[in-house]
Design a protein around this motif. Sequence first.
Motif, PDB file in Angstrom:
ATOM      1  N   GLN A   1       0.845  -1.183   0.000  1.00  0.00           N
ATOM      2  CA  GLN A   1       0.000   0.000   0.000  1.00  0.00           C
ATOM      3  C   GLN A   1       0.884   1.238   0.000  1.00  0.00           C
ATOM      4  N   ALA A   2       1.261   1.663  -1.175  1.00  0.00           N
ATOM      5  CA  ALA A   2       2.122   2.830  -1.307  1.00  0.00           C
ATOM      6  C   ALA A   2       1.670   3.659  -2.495  1.00  0.00           C
ATOM      7  N   LEU A   3       2.079   4.904  -2.489  1.00  0.00           N
ATOM      8  CA  LEU A   3       1.765   5.792  -3.607  1.00  0.00           C
ATOM      9  C   LEU A   3       2.479   5.297  -4.852  1.00  0.00           C
ATOM     10  N   GLY A   4       1.786   5.350  -5.986  1.00  0.00           N
ATOM     11  CA  GLY A   4       2.338   4.831  -7.222  1.00  0.00           C
ATOM     12  C   GLY A   4       2.985   5.892  -8.094  1.00  0.00           C
ATOM     13  N   ASP A   5       3.530   5.436  -9.206  1.00  0.00           N
ATOM     14  CA  ASP A   5       4.231   6.342 -10.106  1.00  0.00           C
ATOM     15  C   ASP A   5       3.281   7.233 -10.900  1.00  0.00           C
ATOM     16  N   GLY A   6       2.020   6.868 -11.013  1.00  0.00           N
ATOM     17  CA  GLY A   6       1.052   7.731 -11.682  1.00  0.00           C
ATOM     18  C   GLY A   6       0.852   9.037 -10.935  1.00  0.00           C
ATOM     19  N   LEU A   7       0.845   8.955  -9.613  1.00  0.00           N
ATOM     20  CA  LEU A   7       0.717  10.158  -8.795  1.00  0.00           C
ATOM     21  C   LEU A   7       1.954  11.034  -8.941  1.00  0.00           C
ATOM     22  N   ALA A   8       3.115  10.412  -8.980  1.00  0.00           N
ATOM     23  CA  ALA A   8       4.349  11.175  -9.185  1.00  0.00           C
ATOM     24  C   ALA A   8       4.339  11.845 -10.556  1.00  0.00           C
ATOM     25  N   ASN A   9       3.808  11.154 -11.563  1.00  0.00           N
ATOM     26  CA  ASN A   9       3.682  11.758 -12.890  1.00  0.00           C
ATOM     27  C   ASN A   9       2.776  12.981 -12.850  1.00  0.00           C
ATOM     28  N   ALA A  10       1.684  12.895 -12.109  1.00  0.00           N
ATOM     29  CA  ALA A  10       0.750  14.020 -12.031  1.00  0.00           C
ATOM     30  C   ALA A  10       1.401  15.224 -11.351  1.00  0.00           C
ATOM     31  N   TYR A  11       2.116  14.986 -10.260  1.00  0.00           N
ATOM     32  CA  TYR A  11       2.819  16.094  -9.600  1.00  0.00           C
ATOM     33  C   TYR A  11       3.882  16.696 -10.512  1.00  0.00           C
ATOM     34  N   GLY A  12       4.652  15.848 -11.162  1.00  0.00           N
ATOM     35  CA  GLY A  12       5.679  16.341 -12.082  1.00  0.00           C
ATOM     36  C   GLY A  12       5.088  17.082 -13.261  1.00  0.00           C
ATOM     37  N   ALA A  13       3.950  16.610 -13.762  1.00  0.00           N
ATOM     38  CA  ALA A  13       3.295  17.264 -14.897  1.00  0.00           C
ATOM     39  C   ALA A  13       2.828  18.661 -14.509  1.00  0.00           C
ATOM     40  N   GLY A  14       2.201  18.784 -13.345  1.00  0.00           N
ATOM     41  CA  GLY A  14       1.752  20.102 -12.906  1.00  0.00           C
ATOM     42  C   GLY A  14       2.911  21.067 -12.717  1.00  0.00           C
ATOM     43  N   ALA A  15       3.989  20.569 -12.135  1.00  0.00           N
ATOM     44  CA  ALA A  15       5.172  21.412 -11.939  1.00  0.00           C
ATOM     45  C   ALA A  15       5.791  21.811 -13.276  1.00  0.00           C
ATOM     46  N   LEU A  16       5.814  20.893 -14.231  1.00  0.00           N
ATOM     47  CA  LEU A  16       6.395  21.194 -15.541  1.00  0.00           C
ATOM     48  C   LEU A  16       5.547  22.213 -16.302  1.00  0.00           C
ATOM     49  N   ILE A  17       4.237  22.121 -16.177  1.00  0.00           N
ATOM     50  CA  ILE A  17       3.374  23.111 -16.829  1.00  0.00           C
ATOM     51  C   ILE A  17       3.588  24.489 -16.204  1.00  0.00           C
ATOM     52  N   LEU A  18       3.673  24.552 -14.884  1.00  0.00           N
ATOM     53  CA  LEU A  18       3.938  25.835 -14.222  1.00  0.00           C
ATOM     54  C   LEU A  18       5.311  26.390 -14.597  1.00  0.00           C
ATOM     55  N   LEU A  19       6.285  25.518 -14.697  1.00  0.00           N
ATOM     56  CA  LEU A  19       7.623  25.951 -15.107  1.00  0.00           C
ATOM     57  C   LEU A  19       7.609  26.459 -16.541  1.00  0.00           C
ATOM     58  N   GLY A  20       6.839  25.795 -17.400  1.00  0.00           N
ATOM     59  CA  GLY A  20       6.692  26.263 -18.781  1.00  0.00           C
ATOM     60  C   GLY A  20       6.073  27.648 -18.827  1.00  0.00           C
ATOM     61  N   ALA A  21       5.089  27.911 -17.955  1.00  0.00           N
ATOM     62  CA  ALA A  21       4.480  29.239 -17.906  1.00  0.00           C
ATOM     63  C   ALA A  21       5.486  30.290 -17.432  1.00  0.00           C
ATOM     64  N   ALA A  22       6.353  29.904 -16.507  1.00  0.00           N
ATOM     65  CA  ALA A  22       7.359  30.842 -16.005  1.00  0.00           C
ATOM     66  C   ALA A  22       8.417  31.144 -17.056  1.00  0.00           C
ATOM     67  N   VAL A  23       8.732  30.171 -17.895  1.00  0.00           N
ATOM     68  CA  VAL A  23       9.759  30.361 -18.918  1.00  0.00           C
ATOM     69  C   VAL A  23       9.245  31.201 -20.080  1.00  0.00           C
ATOM     70  N   MET A  24       7.969  31.021 -20.414  1.00  0.00           N
ATOM     71  CA  MET A  24       7.405  31.738 -21.569  1.00  0.00           C
ATOM     72  C   MET A  24       7.473  33.248 -21.374  1.00  0.00           C
ATOM     73  N   ARG A  25       7.652  33.949 -22.471  1.00  0.00           N
ATOM     74  CA  ARG A  25       7.589  35.404 -22.435  1.00  0.00           C
ATOM     75  C   ARG A  25       6.175  35.892 -22.663  1.00  0.00           C
ATOM     76  N   GLY A  26       5.400  35.100 -23.352  1.00  0.00           N
ATOM     77  CA  GLY A  26       4.038  35.518 -23.664  1.00  0.00           C
ATOM     78  C   GLY A  26       4.007  36.369 -24.913  1.00  0.00           C
ATOM     79  N   ARG A  27       2.898  37.035 -25.085  1.00  0.00           N
ATOM     80  CA  ARG A  27       2.760  37.909 -26.246  1.00  0.00           C
ATOM     81  C   ARG A  27       3.527  39.199 -26.036  1.00  0.00           C
TER      82      ARG A  27
END
Length: 152
Positions: free
Chosen positions: A112-138
């Motif tokens: 009974q332990a947390l699986g890799d799918g949950l780690a993927n979800a946390y990493g995905a959210g962090a990567l999307i936020l990091l992508g927003a921080a890197v972007m310059r935007g319009r």
Amino acid sequence: MLRNALGSLMGLIGAAAAVWSPFRAWYDGRLGRDYSVQELFTATGITDHRATLLGSILLPYLFAAVLTLCAVLLRSRLLMALAGIVVLGFTVLWTVRQGQAVGSLTVGGTAQALGDGLANAYGAGALILLGAAVMRGRPTRSTRPLPPTTPA
């Protein structure tokens, strides 16, 4: 230009990882797509009932992926950040509700332990936020008045 391309790529990779994460084990070998979104907001919390695919936790991640795609097309940092917040918000909410249901959460090689799918979800959210921080935007348009022209 390069920052927008790099931020967009990071956001799209994060969105793909977010959509992929419910198809991986989240807790005790149970896939993320088996958890209903409604269970996150009810008093009963997480149960053993299986959810339909579009009624599962996949739904908010699909919504976040569409937001990310719109953010890339519109070069919007705000939309991309919102997509990252949606992914991380639902992931944190699931983690809290699961912890309430079982009493405690463990990470590791136990049954009974947390699986890799949950780690993927946390990493995905962090990567999307990091992508927003890197972007310059319009690029912003200047509101300065044009210099007066002199007749020739």
